[in-house]
Design a protein around this motif. Structure first.
Motif, PDB file in Angstrom:
ATOM      1  N   GLU A  53       1.366  -0.501  -0.298  1.00 41.47           N
ATOM      2  CA  GLU A  53       0.432   0.271  -0.071  1.00 41.47           C
ATOM      3  C   GLU A  53       0.782   1.207   0.331  1.00 41.47           C
ATOM      4  O   GLU A  53       0.085   1.918  -1.157  1.00 41.47           O
ATOM      5  N   GLY A  54       2.278   1.163   1.029  1.00 43.79           N
ATOM      6  CA  GLY A  54       1.864   2.546   0.986  1.00 43.79           C
ATOM      7  C   GLY A  54       3.799   2.810  -0.120  1.00 43.79           C
ATOM      8  O   GLY A  54       3.099   3.958  -0.437  1.00 43.79           O
ATOM      9  N   THR A  56       3.181   1.532  -3.451  1.00 42.60           N
ATOM     10  CA  THR A  56       2.102   2.205  -4.708  1.00 42.60           C
ATOM     11  C   THR A  56       1.353   3.293  -4.264  1.00 42.60           C
ATOM     12  O   THR A  56       1.208   4.712  -5.595  1.00 42.60           O
ATOM     13  N   THR A  57       0.966   3.828  -3.005  1.00 39.95           N
ATOM     14  CA  THR A  57       0.357   5.368  -2.599  1.00 39.95           C
ATOM     15  C   THR A  57       1.159   6.101  -3.093  1.00 39.95           C
ATOM     16  O   THR A  57       1.613   7.325  -3.657  1.00 39.95           O
ATOM     17  N   GLU A  58       2.531   6.532  -1.975  1.00 40.40           N
ATOM     18  CA  GLU A  58       3.362   7.285  -1.987  1.00 40.40           C
ATOM     19  C   GLU A  58       4.129   7.382  -2.542  1.00 40.40           C
ATOM     20  O   GLU A  58       5.464   8.930  -3.085  1.00 40.40           O
ATOM     21  N   VAL A  59       4.759   6.435  -3.993  1.00 44.03           N
ATOM     22  CA  VAL A  59       5.188   6.412  -4.976  1.00 44.03           C
ATOM     23  C   VAL A  59       4.597   6.617  -6.041  1.00 44.03           C
ATOM     24  O   VAL A  59       5.023   7.353  -6.809  1.00 44.03           O
ATOM     25  N   GLY A  60       3.980   5.192  -6.845  1.00 50.55           N
ATOM     26  CA  GLY A  60       3.122   5.304  -7.345  1.00 50.55           C
ATOM     27  C   GLY A  60       4.205   4.686  -8.386  1.00 50.55           C
ATOM     28  O   GLY A  60       4.729   3.438  -8.413  1.00 50.55           O
ATOM     29  N   ARG A  71      12.345   7.389  -6.867  1.00 50.42           N
ATOM     30  CA  ARG A  71      12.220   7.806  -5.003  1.00 50.42           C
ATOM     31  C   ARG A  71      11.376   6.672  -5.028  1.00 50.42           C
ATOM     32  O   ARG A  71      11.630   6.531  -3.270  1.00 50.42           O
ATOM     33  N   GLN A 288       3.187   2.584 -16.432  1.00 50.65           N
ATOM     34  CA  GLN A 288       1.362   3.150 -16.571  1.00 50.65           C
ATOM     35  C   GLN A 288       0.370   2.915 -15.521  1.00 50.65           C
ATOM     36  O   GLN A 288      -0.943   3.058 -14.811  1.00 50.65           O
ATOM     37  N   THR A 290       0.567   1.399 -11.074  1.00 49.04           N
ATOM     38  CA  THR A 290       1.928   1.547  -9.737  1.00 49.04           C
ATOM     39  C   THR A 290       1.824   0.504  -9.530  1.00 49.04           C
ATOM     40  O   THR A 290       2.854   0.416  -7.963  1.00 49.04           O
ATOM     41  N   THR A 429      -3.073  -2.128  -9.886  1.00 49.57           N
ATOM     42  CA  THR A 429      -3.039  -0.907  -8.909  1.00 49.57           C
ATOM     43  C   THR A 429      -3.683  -2.223  -8.089  1.00 49.57           C
ATOM     44  O   THR A 429      -4.136  -3.655  -7.649  1.00 49.57           O
ATOM     45  N   LEU A 430      -4.054  -1.441  -6.602  1.00 48.20           N
ATOM     46  CA  LEU A 430      -3.943  -1.989  -5.383  1.00 48.20           C
ATOM     47  C   LEU A 430      -4.981  -2.791  -5.135  1.00 48.20           C
ATOM     48  O   LEU A 430      -5.314  -3.863  -4.045  1.00 48.20           O
ATOM     49  N   ASP A 431      -6.459  -2.043  -5.466  1.00 50.22           N
ATOM     50  CA  ASP A 431      -7.208  -3.174  -5.579  1.00 50.22           C
ATOM     51  C   ASP A 431      -7.150  -4.368  -6.146  1.00 50.22           C
ATOM     52  O   ASP A 431      -7.791  -4.850  -5.694  1.00 50.22           O
ATOM     53  N   LYS A 432      -6.562  -4.904  -6.562  1.00 49.30           N
ATOM     54  CA  LYS A 432      -6.386  -6.067  -7.075  1.00 49.30           C
ATOM     55  C   LYS A 432      -5.447  -6.960  -5.895  1.00 49.30           C
ATOM     56  O   LYS A 432      -5.354  -8.284  -6.456  1.00 49.30           O
TER      57      LYS A 432
END
Lengths: 464, 464
Positions: A53-54, A56-60, A71, A288, A290, A429-432
């Motif tokens: 989560e971190g 993918t969210t904070e770096v992407g 980064r 394209q 996260t 993406t994270l939801d997967k």
């Protein structure tokens, strides 16, 4: 073929069942603390989710060689230090970087309409004007290979395929040929560009990118992947029998030398003279998405398992975590690790790089002398429903060359049924990521590390 | 609320079960030829698939008022004539056209990354430079409405929601508020732009567009929909507690007057003095997909059912097929039909505009005097597993005003569980249409038309 052979040998063996069989090997005993660590991970692990989560969210996205991947390395060093790992460091290396630009595709005639496309990694750029040409279609790379040059010259090649979803991910090798070989073949025959049906198994308007390399002597041409719905639409349009013209714009640039790197951290073993156990994944992602399942979850699983061992006590052997850089674009991180550390002994190596769905099989290649240890890993994982597979196999993209050189390895196979629906698309993406299946992964890796790390000396916290 | 009331009345009625009940109405008898036509459609219909496949392949997207929609009208006239319908014609009308331009969204700080966005219909244009601003987030339109202007002024509003998939499609009304009301509210409070969580139920990187209209006096501002994975990512980023800055580029242009039109065809009835039965769908689609389920399949189902009646013989009443233009962008086709034909008698009207999945319920509003006819429709559809619902309801977007004015209607409810995964996204492509469920739709519509058209006189071909 291998499976068929196994089945045949069972069938042939049937009449022999009455004969005295070789005695079964004595059962292996898995230490209760390994069962306990595994079940605790299955129920309670949050480290893997927190990392996934971190990151993918904070770096992407973390495209190799870019500022975003830099980064990600900085984020990783901070996170691994905060988790309490030792010897956290980055081993950098240089590499060329291909950078995606604007891209579009449209049917100009006979039925004008837009399609959704993504350039493949290392595609030549069309420039802003794009290229326009007649489509010549093939249902496989073999059909393209067999075509006379005159049928291809000056045209835009389209290569189709029929990849389907399989639990073991098989199909990607064979049906990935349009992406891997198609561009070179099309170039050699004089095509002005190539589009392939995305190497995937979904039906969404999200193209699957991926790396390809032009063979020596083949002039780079623009190469893209249409989404699967668009590829099927193109086949229907071609089926009307009229010439089909496509306009294709795939802009890109290449930076000759940029920096990437592997992030490394350790759980020091009680006996530093012993070879380490290495667990890994790759930090970079395509540009394209996260990269949640490819491969944030992989680095997360490896580190979470090591963390859970570390929390329980000091392992006999050092556990080394490697988060490889620049896997997607050509295994640069794996090759750099090989060059620096390939001569050093490793007790065993493993990589998580096939998503975040449940592990269903454990293969290993520890050598004949360590068969009981391999069986013990199987026994430690069986309560998770994980099948013990081969004792002569292990795999992993970054660690492939090390495995090939004879380093012992373990392969924990994840369920790939959904994997190629998402792989290399904007949809990664994270939801997967299913948190329950992610915990099952950590449980399996923790149990494996429990066996391979040679036993722990419980620490004060774990003894409480 | 309606369902809760019905449940309550059942519970309250329970103690009365021992009381003498009103005698059940006598059973209605469905003519054997209606059963036969229904079952033949269920097993063999290809007309609906052929229309859906042809329109989506040979025309593709059909944005209202554009050249693509004009091509779709020409395609439709040719196809309906080729199918043997009579009085095939186009009734044109003028309308303004909003045209999508380049669009993008990115988080500038604290975690730079791109997001996937689509402008909502009638969005103001940001121009090529885009707008950049701090995000102010709300979990509902009510929360936005309650916010002081000062909290919104100069910022980019984000409105979230929690729509879930339901079989009956409920949720779209309530949870569609961010799209329908959000832009006006944000504008009135001085926001520079608004992005909403896509009004949908999937987890793909495909945004859901849709029309919205600024209330009188509200200055148009740029308004877009983020994909659901991106909206969830934005929520996670906001959850880190730092100010979040977004750059948003939504370019668009508006053409003040362009032409659209309704395509009309008929199966002439034996008695031209009788009011016609009208079946319909809408021909236009949003611009980013081929509009397979919205609403190529709808026009296909309506026409396929009429074709199957026509092939069987001459109906007593005329069947009128209407393929409405410009539904998506504001019901222009429905309103034009209302203006031209609203005063003419219609025996019954129906519209198919909720995808291509199975029909599960039939509602009707034919009036008390025609209750037996309504019950007969239910009986004719029951062998398909279709529930008979209300006798006081019917719906349809284009035909809504006609229904509201008292014209009798029938509503065949399609299963909407998957509908809002795909609705108004680039993913609305032919592969989403299940041929078997499409045939079930045609079977139901054919049986309904069998009842409503007043009986057929078998033609020479059908008598063979």
């Amino acid at each position: 073929m291998k499976k068929l052979a196994a089945l045949t040998s069972i069938l042939l063996a049937a009449p022999l069942f009455a004969q005295p069989a070789a005695p079964p090997p004595p059962p292996v005993t898995v230490a209760p603390w390994i069962h306990a660590l595994r079940d605790d991970a299955l129920a309670n692990d949050h480290y893997a989710w927190d990392i996934t989560e971190g990151l993918t969210t904070e770096v992407g996205q973390r495209m190799a060689g870019t500022a975003a991947e830099a980064r990600a390395r900085a984020w990783s060093v901070a996170r691994l230090k905060a988790m309490g790992f030792s010897n956290v460091r980055v081993e950098t290396f240089d590499m060329p970087v291909w950078v995606r630009g604007p891209e579009s595709a449209e049917i100009v005639a006979p039925f004008p309409q837009k399609m959704v496309v993504a350039a493949l990694g290392n595609s030549a750029s069309t420039g802003p004007a794009g290229v326009t040409g007649q489509i010549v279609a093939f249902d496989s790379v073999d059909a393209l290979r067999a075509a006379p040059d005159a049928a291809v010259r000056g045209k835009i090649v389209f290569v189709d395929h029929r990849m389907m979803a399989n639990q073991d991910g098989s199909g990607y090798g064979q049906f990935g040929a349009p992406r891997r070989q198609g561009p070179t073949l099309a170039s050699q025959k004089g095509a002005i560009a190539i589009v392939v049906r995305s190497i995937g198994t979904d039906h969404h308007r999200n193209p699957h990118t991926g790396v390809m390399t032009f063979a020596d002597g083949a002039k780079p041409i623009p190469a893209g992947a249409l989404t699967i719905p668009d590829a099927e639409q193109l086949v229907r349009i071609l089926g009307r029998g009229q010439p089909v013209t496509m306009r294709l714009r795939l802009e890109s640039t290449t930076i000759a030398a940029a920096q990437s790197g592997n992030v490394i951290a350790e759980v020091p073993g009680r006996d530093p003279s012993l070879a380490p156990v290495m667990v890994s994944g790759h930090l970079d992602s395509w540009d394209q998405s996260t990269g949640a399942i490819d491969d944030a979850s992989g680095v997360a699983i490896a580190a979470a398992a090591a963390k859970r061992i570390m929390d329980a006590g000091r392992p006999l052997r050092t556990i080394r975590i490697v988060w490889f850089g620049a896997e997607e674009v050509g295994l640069f991180g794996g090759n750099d690790y090989l060059a620096r550390h390939g001569k050093e002994p490793h007790y065993a190596i493993a990589e998580s790089d096939f998503g975040a769905d449940r592990i269903w099989k454990v293969d290993s290649k520890l050598g004949e002398a360590r068969r009981d240890e391999a069986r013990m890993i199987g026994a430690a994982l069986a309560p998770l429903g994980i099948v013990t597979g081969s004792f002569d196999e292990a795999e992993g993209s970054d660690i492939g060359p090390l495995l090939a050189s004879g380093v012992p390895g373990v392969g924990l196979s994840q369920d790939g049924t959904r994997y190629f629906d998402i792989h290399h698309t904007p949809d990664d993406t994270l939801d997967k990521v299913d948190p329950a299946q992610l915990r099952q992964n950590v449980a399996a890796w923790t149990a494996m590390l429990g066996v391979l790390s040679g036993g722990i000396e419980p620490n004060a916290r774990a003894r409480r």
